[in-house]
Design an enzyme around this catalytic site. Structure first.
Site, PDB file in Angstrom:
ATOM      1  N   CYS A 338     -44.658  12.158  22.345  1.00 17.59           N
ATOM      2  CA  CYS A 338     -45.663  13.149  22.757  1.00 17.59           C
ATOM      3  C   CYS A 338     -45.876  13.246  24.276  1.00 17.59           C
ATOM      4  O   CYS A 338     -46.005  14.372  24.790  1.00 17.59           O
ATOM      5  CB  CYS A 338     -46.981  12.941  22.021  1.00 17.59           C
ATOM      6  SG  CYS A 338     -47.378  11.260  21.579  1.00 17.59           S
ATOM      7  N   ARG A 367     -40.333   0.292  19.251  1.00 19.05           N
ATOM      8  CA  ARG A 367     -41.574  -0.479  19.249  1.00 19.05           C
ATOM      9  C   ARG A 367     -41.266  -1.906  18.830  1.00 19.05           C
ATOM     10  O   ARG A 367     -40.524  -2.120  17.873  1.00 19.05           O
ATOM     11  CB  ARG A 367     -42.610   0.149  18.303  1.00 19.05           C
ATOM     12  CG  ARG A 367     -42.991   1.561  18.741  1.00 19.05           C
ATOM     13  CD  ARG A 367     -43.935   2.234  17.774  1.00 19.05           C
ATOM     14  NE  ARG A 367     -44.051   3.653  18.082  1.00 19.05           N
ATOM     15  CZ  ARG A 367     -44.702   4.530  17.339  1.00 19.05           C
ATOM     16  NH1 ARG A 367     -45.312   4.130  16.240  1.00 19.05           N
ATOM     17  NH2 ARG A 367     -44.740   5.810  17.684  1.00 19.05           N
ATOM     18  N   GLN A 385     -38.015   9.878  14.857  1.00 18.74           N
ATOM     19  CA  GLN A 385     -39.058  10.703  14.245  1.00 18.74           C
ATOM     20  C   GLN A 385     -38.634  12.177  14.234  1.00 18.74           C
ATOM     21  O   GLN A 385     -38.032  12.651  15.192  1.00 18.74           O
ATOM     22  CB  GLN A 385     -40.364  10.569  15.036  1.00 18.74           C
ATOM     23  CG  GLN A 385     -40.961   9.173  15.015  1.00 18.74           C
ATOM     24  CD  GLN A 385     -42.199   9.090  15.886  1.00 18.74           C
ATOM     25  OE1 GLN A 385     -42.168   9.436  17.059  1.00 18.74           O
ATOM     26  NE2 GLN A 385     -43.295   8.633  15.311  1.00 18.74           N
TER      27      GLN A 385
END
Length: 646
Positions: A338, A367, A385
């Protein structure tokens, strides 16, 4: 003095102050009272026997409710602890919460050695104790009394818990000979528990810190009926057969390598083909719905994540920073897409006429997950994603949100996920410091999600405290073929990142305004989605998605050339498959290709070669008879369109 009790249907009744939920259930019907396990009072789960002292909204919870199972399994954890204490004197307990399927307790066994060989003995003791119908007794206690109690027991684990609790807010629960520090809730008595099974025993560091002592973590599950335990164990056996790690290896979809690194999957050719098809499926839908594809790098400057707030919230959980030869220049592996998309939005002046702007990316993020938390494809350190961010005006939020719901439901419908519930994840009203942004923007965002879900007629549940740090979200909780719940697909409304990045558009009034940002990922992550889909369909992918859609099996070497010509003909129509030309008996070829879960086997011999046809077997169904190539191509075209064009 009377209190007013409001029921879920809006009905209000008056009861005497101090009335319990059990008494309320009895006032409605004895049948209901026998089924109720606990209650939800003003959003908090209460023991059935806990007095209600003020006006309240109430839900009576049974085994069919999540809160009912929570209570049942919490009580069962205490019952297991009582059994362990009886069988192994001197054991010390840390925490024993309910989990999605059952419960566990972390404990220090002292000098005792406890293994799977002890499970049956512990189960028998639990049932023996349950049959005594010992009440779970709640008692408020002062901090000093609690400390004295556990000091006498020499229990450093409970003393550590007490150190973080405030006086006046401490409760003990006792059943039989077991007493524990606990907030509850619990069953009225142990007799509700009729069937138990110890599932697993493992090691767990005290407080999750690998520098601390290793405790024993024992998992169990319990039910109000023996029949329900039997059904659960049958589902558990089936789930082992469907384990995506097992199927992924058998179907040659993905692998892991210690040299590459834990939690970093390697997609094999068949898995890459499967994943590519899912991406194409999503790209096609996004194109139809006005999304623009973008690509962003795998790393970014630390300042990007400082601006977004991700560094402050998650910096310590990220991979170590990347130091460049330039002094003071620090980069991070991308933990989310984002912030990058915010910078793309900011790269050009925007007008209200440009909005909504829908930016989509299959972006790989990284992550750092603890070693013990990694699990196949469902918990990894690097994942992709199907991310998109919609920048829109406040007036466009609701319509855009509804449009995303439509996309998510289309994905579920196309892939056979028909049982789902939408979870509205809200801010924790009692812990607002966990979040960024003002009350005003949070209220607006939560209102938009709630109204959109209502407009689409979604079955929803509201869960305070589960929002992202920058905004509330709608999470789709999907049940698979075995009834297990998975979180697949999420939509979030965000007023905060546009503020932090100073994003603007020029409105019709020629003034600068702040856009609203909607985050969405219908798949969630490609890795987790493939894992869940694999287990849901047990590797029997729909025809349009299967890595290999057909296998042509030659009866003998004489028909190999014809088998290859069939493959070439079908490949001209973009169907995927291969010819099995091994010098093996046809029965063995059929068995082995059946295990590979290939949708269609096409068997060719003398008759088929002479007539230009194939003998067709469908996976899981058997023989469909002989077909000429035109009829077969027509069948394949129908199969290809069932799920993708509905």
């Amino acid at each position: 003095m009377n209190i007013r009790i409001t029921f879920p249907d809006g009905q209000i009744r008056e009861y005497q102050k101090g009335t319990t939920a059990l008494q309320i259930a009895q006032s409605i019907s004895e049948g209901l009272a026998r089924k109720v396990i606990s209650s939800e009072v003003n959003g908090e789960i209460y023991d059935l026997t806990r007095p209600i002292e003020k006006d309240a909204t109430i839900r009576l919870l049974t085994w069919e409710d999540e809160g009912g199972k929570y209570t049942f399994w919490h009580s069962s954890a205490h019952l297991m602890a009582e059994a362990l204490e009886a069988l192994y004197p001197g054991v010390k307990f840390w925490v024993g919460p309910p989990v999605e399927n059952g419960f566990y307790y972390d404990f220090d066994p002292g000098d005792h050695k406890i293994s799977s060989e002890d499970f049956e003995k512990i189960e028998k003791k639990m049932i023996e104790l349950a049959a005594k119908e010992s009440p779970y007794i709640r008692k408020s206690i002062s901090k000093k009394e609690a400390i004295d109690y556990f000091q006498k027991k020499g229990d450093e684990y409970k003393l550590d818990l007490l150190d973080r609790l405030e006086d006046g807010n401490i409760t003990f629960y006792t059943q039989g000979n077991f007493t524990d520090l606990c907030r509850g809730p619990h069953l009225p008595h142990t007799g509700y528990i009729k069937a138990v099974k110890i599932l697993n025993v493992a090691g767990a560091y005290w407080k999750g810190d690998e520098k601390n002592k290793m405790l024993v973590r024992m998992y169990g599950i319990s039910f109000p009926k023996e029949k329900e335990l039997k059904e659960y164990l049958e589902r558990l056996e089936e789930s082992k057969k469907r384990d995506h790690r097992k199927l992924g290896k058998e179907l040659e979809l993905f692998t892991f390598s210690e040299k590459v690194g834990m939690g970093l999957p390697l997609w094999l050719p068949k898995g890459a083909a499967l994943r590519e098809r899912l991406e194409q499926f999503m790209r096609k839908q996004q194109y139809k719905r006005g999304y623009l594809q973008v690509i962003t790098p795998h790393i970014a400057h630390k300042d990007l994540y400082v601006t977004s707030g991700h560094y402050e919230k998650y910096g310590k959980d990220s991979f170590q920073p990347i130091q460049t030869p330039q002094e003071g220049e620090v980069f991070f592996l991308k933990p989310m897409n984002c912030p990058h998309h915010c910078e793309i939005y900011k790269s050009s002046p925007r007008s209200y006429k440009d909005l909504p702007l829908r930016l989509a990316e299959f972006g790989t993020v990284y992550r750092y997950e603890q070693h013990g938390e990694l699990h196949g494809l469902t918990r990894v350190r690097g994942f992709t994603q199907d991310d998109a961010h919609i920048f829109c005006t406040p007036e466009q939020v609701k319509q855009e949100f509804c449009n995303v719901i439509d996309l998510v439901l289309y994905v579920f419908r196309s892939l056979g996920f028909n049982d789902y519930q939408a979870q509205i994840s809200l801010r924790d009203p009692n812990n607002k410091e966990k979040y960024i942004g003002t009350d005003e923007v949070w209220d607006a965002a939560e209102k938009a999600i709630i109204e959109s879900a209502e407009e689409k007629g979604l079955k929803t549940v509201k869960v305070p405290g589960e929002a992202a740090f920058y905004g509330p979200k709608l999470d789709f909780m999907v049940k698979d073929a075995l009834g297990r719940k998975w979180q697949l697909g999420t939509i979030q409304v965000d007023y905060n990142l546009p503020e932090r990045f100073q994003l603007e558009y020029t409105g019709s009034d020629n003034q600068k305004h702040r856009p609203v940002m909607i985050h969405r990922a219908p798949f969630g992550s490609m890795e987790r989605f493939v894992a869940v889909l694999l287990e849901h369909c047990a590797g029997n992918f729909p025809f349009w998605l299967a890595p290999d859609q057909f296998a042509v099996l030659s009866i003998s070497e004489k028909f190999n050339d014809y088998a290859e010509s069939v493959v070439q003909r079908l490949q001209q129509y973009e169907f995927r498959g291969f010819a099995d030309l091994r010098n093996e008996k046809i029965g063995k070829k059929i068995r082995e290709n059946e295990l590979k879960k290939i949708p269609y086997m096409l068997i060719v011999g003398e008759k088929e070669m002479q007539t230009g046809s194939v003998s067709v077997r469908k996976h899981g169904q058997g023989d469909l008879g002989n077909m000429d190539m035109e009829k077969l191509i027509e069948l394949f075209n129908q199969e290809n369109s069932i799920s993708t064009d509905n």
